[in-house]
Design a protein around this motif. Structure first.
Motif, PDB file in Angstrom:
ATOM      1  N   ALA A   2      -7.445  -2.120   9.177  1.00 34.51           N
ATOM      2  CA  ALA A   2      -6.068  -2.559   9.407  1.00 34.51           C
ATOM      3  C   ALA A   2      -5.825  -2.990  10.847  1.00 34.51           C
ATOM      4  O   ALA A   2      -4.734  -3.442  11.184  1.00 34.51           O
ATOM      5  CB  ALA A   2      -5.102  -1.440   9.042  1.00 34.51           C
ATOM      6  N   GLY A   3      -6.820  -2.836  11.718  1.00 30.89           N
ATOM      7  CA  GLY A   3      -6.667  -3.260  13.102  1.00 30.89           C
ATOM      8  C   GLY A   3      -6.035  -2.220  14.008  1.00 30.89           C
ATOM      9  O   GLY A   3      -5.751  -2.512  15.172  1.00 30.89           O
ATOM     10  N   VAL A   4      -5.806  -1.026  13.499  1.00 35.28           N
ATOM     11  CA  VAL A   4      -5.231   0.043  14.320  1.00 35.28           C
ATOM     12  C   VAL A   4      -6.305   0.620  15.241  1.00 35.28           C
ATOM     13  O   VAL A   4      -6.033   1.023  16.362  1.00 35.28           O
ATOM     14  CB  VAL A   4      -4.611   1.148  13.435  1.00 35.28           C
ATOM     15  CG1 VAL A   4      -4.069   2.289  14.275  1.00 35.28           C
ATOM     16  CG2 VAL A   4      -3.517   0.558  12.557  1.00 35.28           C
ATOM     17  N   LEU A   5      -7.540   0.626  14.740  1.00 39.07           N
ATOM     18  CA  LEU A   5      -8.697   1.059  15.527  1.00 39.07           C
ATOM     19  C   LEU A   5      -9.687  -0.091  15.629  1.00 39.07           C
ATOM     20  O   LEU A   5      -9.785  -0.907  14.717  1.00 39.07           O
ATOM     21  CB  LEU A   5      -9.413   2.246  14.854  1.00 39.07           C
ATOM     22  CG  LEU A   5      -8.626   3.528  14.616  1.00 39.07           C
ATOM     23  CD1 LEU A   5      -9.492   4.536  13.864  1.00 39.07           C
ATOM     24  CD2 LEU A   5      -8.136   4.123  15.920  1.00 39.07           C
ATOM     25  N   LYS A   6     -10.411  -0.155  16.739  1.00 37.72           N
ATOM     26  CA  LYS A   6     -11.565  -1.047  16.860  1.00 37.72           C
ATOM     27  C   LYS A   6     -12.772  -0.256  16.384  1.00 37.72           C
ATOM     28  O   LYS A   6     -12.784   0.974  16.477  1.00 37.72           O
ATOM     29  CB  LYS A   6     -11.781  -1.471  18.311  1.00 37.72           C
ATOM     30  CG  LYS A   6     -10.703  -2.345  18.859  1.00 37.72           C
ATOM     31  CD  LYS A   6     -10.989  -2.670  20.307  1.00 37.72           C
ATOM     32  CE  LYS A   6      -9.827  -3.461  20.891  1.00 37.72           C
ATOM     33  NZ  LYS A   6     -10.007  -3.684  22.326  1.00 37.72           N
TER      34      LYS A   6
END
Length: 127
Positions: A66-70
């Motif tokens: 979801a792009g919250v974490l790399k």
């Protein structure tokens, strides 16, 4: 739940830190939280290793998608770094907004999936 553990872990260390699922899994906060809230066995017990492997790794993968974490992989180990601290903190602080948070993540995943399906021959990042 895992968002809580990640926020606590990066707040204890630094927001700019790379971490693995094992770092979160074996943190003191996760140990207390899992035991007290879910009434599960200790995260350090060998018998519960397979259960906790999935318990921690799957939500981290979802947050990365979801792009919250790399996410990066080194020596077969996935490492994560917070890329959207505001959303992660929102998930951490607002338990009653869990449905809204999941909808926001679902929209992000849908956009990423659609984008990648349309641009399957090129390498782009969603967020």
């Amino acid at each position: 739940m895992i968002a809580d553990c990640v926020v606590e872990y990066v707040t204890e260390n630094t927001r700019d830190i790379w971490f693995s699922k094992n770092d979160i899994w074996h943190s003191s906060y996760a140990e207390e939280y899992v035991r007290d809230i879910f009434n599960k066995p200790s995260t350090s017990k060998e018998l519960s290793k397979n259960e906790y492997d999935k318990f921690f790794s799957q939500p981290l993968e979802m947050l990365a998608s979801a792009g919250v974490l790399k996410k990066k992989k080194e020596n077969r180990i996935n490492y994560y770094k917070v890329s959207d601290f505001d959303l992660l903190e929102y998930m951490h602080l607002e338990q009653e907004n869990q449905n809204l948070t999941m909808n926001m993540l679902g929209v992000r995943l849908f956009i990423c999936t659609t984008f990648f399906l349309n641009m399957h021959t090129r390498k782009y990042q969603c967020f």
